[in-house]
Scaffold this active site. Structure first.
Site, PDB file in Angstrom:
ATOM      1  N   GLY A  10      56.418 -14.021  39.166  1.00  0.00           N
ATOM      2  CA  GLY A  10      56.155 -15.202  38.239  1.00  0.00           C
ATOM      3  C   GLY A  10      55.975 -16.731  39.256  1.00  0.00           C
ATOM      4  O   GLY A  10      56.438 -16.720  40.584  1.00  0.00           O
ATOM      5  N   GLN A  11      56.138 -17.801  38.838  1.00  0.00           N
ATOM      6  CA  GLN A  11      56.035 -19.136  39.477  1.00  0.00           C
ATOM      7  C   GLN A  11      57.080 -19.675  40.297  1.00  0.00           C
ATOM      8  O   GLN A  11      56.580 -19.853  41.744  1.00  0.00           O
ATOM      9  CB  GLN A  11      55.855 -20.496  38.617  1.00  0.00           C
ATOM     10  CG  GLN A  11      54.849 -20.048  37.232  1.00  0.00           C
ATOM     11  CD  GLN A  11      54.714 -20.965  36.226  1.00  0.00           C
ATOM     12  OE1 GLN A  11      53.740 -22.217  36.284  1.00  0.00           O
ATOM     13  NE2 GLN A  11      55.546 -20.778  35.190  1.00  0.00           N
ATOM     14  N   ASP A  31      60.359  -7.308  41.723  1.00  0.00           N
ATOM     15  CA  ASP A  31      60.318  -7.244  40.369  1.00  0.00           C
ATOM     16  C   ASP A  31      59.558  -6.456  39.961  1.00  0.00           C
ATOM     17  O   ASP A  31      60.216  -5.345  40.411  1.00  0.00           O
ATOM     18  CB  ASP A  31      58.476  -8.467  39.532  1.00  0.00           C
ATOM     19  CG  ASP A  31      58.330  -8.791  39.225  1.00  0.00           C
ATOM     20  OD1 ASP A  31      58.782  -9.138  37.754  1.00  0.00           O
ATOM     21  OD2 ASP A  31      58.080 -10.416  39.051  1.00  0.00           O
ATOM     22  N   THR A 121      68.745 -22.989  31.749  1.00  0.00           N
ATOM     23  CA  THR A 121      67.809 -24.459  31.097  1.00  0.00           C
ATOM     24  C   THR A 121      68.347 -25.017  30.973  1.00  0.00           C
ATOM     25  O   THR A 121      69.134 -24.790  30.159  1.00  0.00           O
ATOM     26  CB  THR A 121      66.945 -23.728  30.318  1.00  0.00           C
ATOM     27  OG1 THR A 121      65.923 -24.232  29.478  1.00  0.00           O
ATOM     28  CG2 THR A 121      67.702 -22.531  29.602  1.00  0.00           C
ATOM     29  N   ASP A 122      67.952 -26.419  30.446  1.00  0.00           N
ATOM     30  CA  ASP A 122      67.975 -26.827  28.916  1.00  0.00           C
ATOM     31  C   ASP A 122      68.369 -26.950  27.697  1.00  0.00           C
ATOM     32  O   ASP A 122      69.546 -26.931  27.360  1.00  0.00           O
ATOM     33  CB  ASP A 122      67.663 -28.415  29.108  1.00  0.00           C
ATOM     34  CG  ASP A 122      66.410 -28.724  28.200  1.00  0.00           C
ATOM     35  OD1 ASP A 122      66.044 -28.438  27.296  1.00  0.00           O
ATOM     36  OD2 ASP A 122      65.205 -28.154  28.986  1.00  0.00           O
ATOM     37  N   TYR A 146      66.388 -17.680  23.075  1.00  0.00           N
ATOM     38  CA  TYR A 146      66.259 -17.851  24.398  1.00  0.00           C
ATOM     39  C   TYR A 146      67.509 -18.745  25.262  1.00  0.00           C
ATOM     40  O   TYR A 146      68.045 -18.178  26.319  1.00  0.00           O
ATOM     41  CB  TYR A 146      65.451 -18.880  24.587  1.00  0.00           C
ATOM     42  CG  TYR A 146      64.357 -19.441  26.429  1.00  0.00           C
ATOM     43  CD1 TYR A 146      64.908 -18.086  27.351  1.00  0.00           C
ATOM     44  CD2 TYR A 146      64.458 -20.284  27.185  1.00  0.00           C
ATOM     45  CE1 TYR A 146      64.452 -18.917  28.544  1.00  0.00           C
ATOM     46  CE2 TYR A 146      64.496 -20.934  28.114  1.00  0.00           C
ATOM     47  CZ  TYR A 146      64.077 -20.004  29.151  1.00  0.00           C
ATOM     48  OH  TYR A 146      64.486 -20.157  30.080  1.00  0.00           O
ATOM     49  N   LYS A 150      69.908 -16.974  27.890  1.00  0.00           N
ATOM     50  CA  LYS A 150      70.303 -17.793  29.173  1.00  0.00           C
ATOM     51  C   LYS A 150      71.368 -18.406  29.296  1.00  0.00           C
ATOM     52  O   LYS A 150      72.074 -18.308  30.561  1.00  0.00           O
ATOM     53  CB  LYS A 150      69.303 -18.819  29.090  1.00  0.00           C
ATOM     54  CG  LYS A 150      67.840 -18.526  30.237  1.00  0.00           C
ATOM     55  CD  LYS A 150      67.327 -17.670  31.011  1.00  0.00           C
ATOM     56  CE  LYS A 150      67.599 -18.644  31.987  1.00  0.00           C
ATOM     57  NZ  LYS A 150      66.991 -17.581  32.987  1.00  0.00           N
ATOM     58  N   TRP A 171      60.563 -28.009  31.507  1.00  0.00           N
ATOM     59  CA  TRP A 171      58.740 -27.360  31.876  1.00  0.00           C
ATOM     60  C   TRP A 171      58.496 -27.858  33.039  1.00  0.00           C
ATOM     61  O   TRP A 171      58.119 -28.018  34.020  1.00  0.00           O
ATOM     62  CB  TRP A 171      58.872 -29.672  31.785  1.00  0.00           C
ATOM     63  CG  TRP A 171      59.447 -30.070  30.206  1.00  0.00           C
ATOM     64  CD1 TRP A 171      59.991 -29.867  29.463  1.00  0.00           C
ATOM     65  CD2 TRP A 171      59.306 -31.457  29.391  1.00  0.00           C
ATOM     66  NE1 TRP A 171      60.663 -29.908  28.181  1.00  0.00           N
ATOM     67  CE2 TRP A 171      59.975 -31.686  28.399  1.00  0.00           C
ATOM     68  CE3 TRP A 171      58.162 -32.455  31.032  1.00  0.00           C
ATOM     69  CZ2 TRP A 171      59.719 -32.174  27.396  1.00  0.00           C
ATOM     70  CZ3 TRP A 171      58.314 -33.382  29.281  1.00  0.00           C
ATOM     71  CH2 TRP A 171      59.137 -33.777  28.502  1.00  0.00           C
TER      72      TRP A 171
END
Length: 311
Positions: A10-11, A31, A121-122, A146, A150, A171
Site C-alpha cells: 500500500g501507499q 503483506d 483515521t478521523d 470503516y 478502525k 485524505w
C-alpha cells in the site's frame, strides 16, 4: 532497530520501508501476497526483506512476529475501501482485517515487549461541527463500518499495550496505490467540468512525509495518540481538486488548464453507501508539544508528488 511493517503493498507501508532504509534501520516488509506486490519504482522496498503474513490468521501473526522478533511493528495494513465496507458480505472481512487482525498483532507485541504504531483515521469521530478534533478526544461516534472497525483497532491497541503510537491521518495520497490526486488527473484528461464536494473539510496527508514522522516517532518513547496530516490549512475536496489541476498545468500539462471544478454539497453530489464526515479537521499541536517536526504544507506535498508521477 528492527522494524516489521505491515501493508507494504500500500501507499504508506511502501514509504515507511524506504524511510527505514534511508536511516539504516532493518526493515522487514509484510503483506498478504507471497512476494512484494507493490509498485516497481526502483526504491529500496523492492529488495528489502519480505515475509508473507495474513493478519487475520492468529497463528500466522504469532509465527511471523516471533520469527522476525522486531523492536517495532508499524501496522499500515488495513481495509480502506469505505463504500465497499458497507456491503453485508464484506463486513466480516473488514472487521477481521481492521479490528481482529490488529488485536492479534497487539497481543504478540505485548508478549515480545515491542513498540507498535497503529495508523487510524478521523472516521472514528462523527465528523460534525467545525472545531478540529483533538488527538486525546474520546468522543467516538463513527458514521460507517470503516470507522467502526478502525476504532475497534485503536481500542485493541490502547487497551493491550503501553508502548504504542496511534496516529490518525486523513485524505491520504502516495505513489504506491490509488488516491484522489490520481483520480482527478485521470478524469481531468477526458472531462472539462468536474463536480467535487465543498462541504467536507480537512487536510491531505502525503505518505512520503508521514513516513518521516513515523520513523521519528519510533526513535522515541513519546507514546500515545497523535494526529498527523500535512500543514497548509483546512480545505474542501473542491479546493484540493482546483489546486491539483493548477499545479498540474504549471508542471507542464496545459491540458488541465481547461478543467473547471464545480463545487457542490455532499447532498447535491449524491448519496454514497457510506456516510462521510463533514469535519475532518485534525488538531496536530501535540506533535510540536512533544518535539516532533510537523509535516510540510500540503501544497508543497502536491508539487513534489506530481513531480514523482508519470501522467
Amino acid at each position: 532497530m528492527k522494524v516489521l511493517v505491515t501493508g507494504v503493498a500500500g501507499q504508506l507501508g511502501h514509504d515507511v520501508m524506504n524511510e527505514l532504509a534511508k536511516r539504516g534501520y532493518e526493515g522487514i516488509g509484510s503483506d498478504i501476497k507471497e512476494v512484494y506486490s507493490g509498485i516497481s519504482d526502483g526504491t529500496a522496498v523492492e529488495t528489502m526483506p519480505y515475509v508473507q503474513m495474513d493478519i487475520t490468521d492468529r497463528a500466522c501473526v504469532e509465527r511471523v512476529l516471533k520469527e522476525t522478533a522486531p523492536d517495532v511493528v508499524v501496522h499500515c495494513a488495513a481495509w480502506t475501501a469505505v463504500d465497499l465496507a458497507e456491503e453485508e458480505d464484506k463486513k466480516p472481512v473488514v472487521e477481521a482485517i481492521n479490528a481482529t487482525g490488529t488485536k492479534y498483532i497487539a497481543d504478540v507485541c505485548k508478549e515480545l515487549n515491542c513498540k507498535m504504531v497503529y495508523i487510524s483515521t478521523d472516521y472514528v469521530f462523527d465528523g460534525q461541527g467545525t472545531e478540529p478534533w483533538l488527538p486525546d478526544c474520546k468522543d467516538y461516534k463513527p458514521l460507517n463500518v470503516y470507522g467502526e472497525t478502525k476504532l475497534a483497532g485503536e481500542l485493541a491497541v490502547s487497551e493491550t499495550l503501553e508502548k504504542y503510537f496511534i496516529v490518525r491521518i486523513a485524505w491520504v495520497f502516495g505513489k504506491n496505490g490509488k488516491n484522489f490526486i490520481k483520480t482527478m488527473l485521470n478524469v481531468g484528461k477526458t472531462h472539462e467540468l468536474l463536480t467535487v464536494v465543498d462541504d467536507q473539510i480537512g487536510t491531505p496527508t502525503y505518505t512520503f512525509d508521514l513516513a518521516v514522522l513515523l520513523v521519528d516517532m519510533i526513535e522515541t518513547e513519546k507514546y500515545g495518540y497523535y494526529h498527523a496530516t500535512n500543514e497548509g490549512g483546512y480545505i474542501s475536496w473542491a479546493d484540493f481538486a482546483k489546486e491539483i489541476f493548477r499545479q498540474a498545468a504549471e508542471a507542464g500539462h496545459p491540458e488541465y488548464e481547461k478543467v473547471t471544478v464545480k463545487p457542490v454539497t455532499t447532498e447535491e453530489y449524491g448519496i454514497s453507501k457510506a456516510k462521510r464526515p463533514f469535519n475532518s479537521r485534525l488538531d496536530k499541536s501535540k506533535l510540536v508539544k512533544n518535539g516532533f517536526t510537523p509535516l510540510p504544507t500540503w501544497q508543497d506535498a502536491v508539487k513534489r508528488y506530481l513531480a514523482e508521477l508519470d501522467f
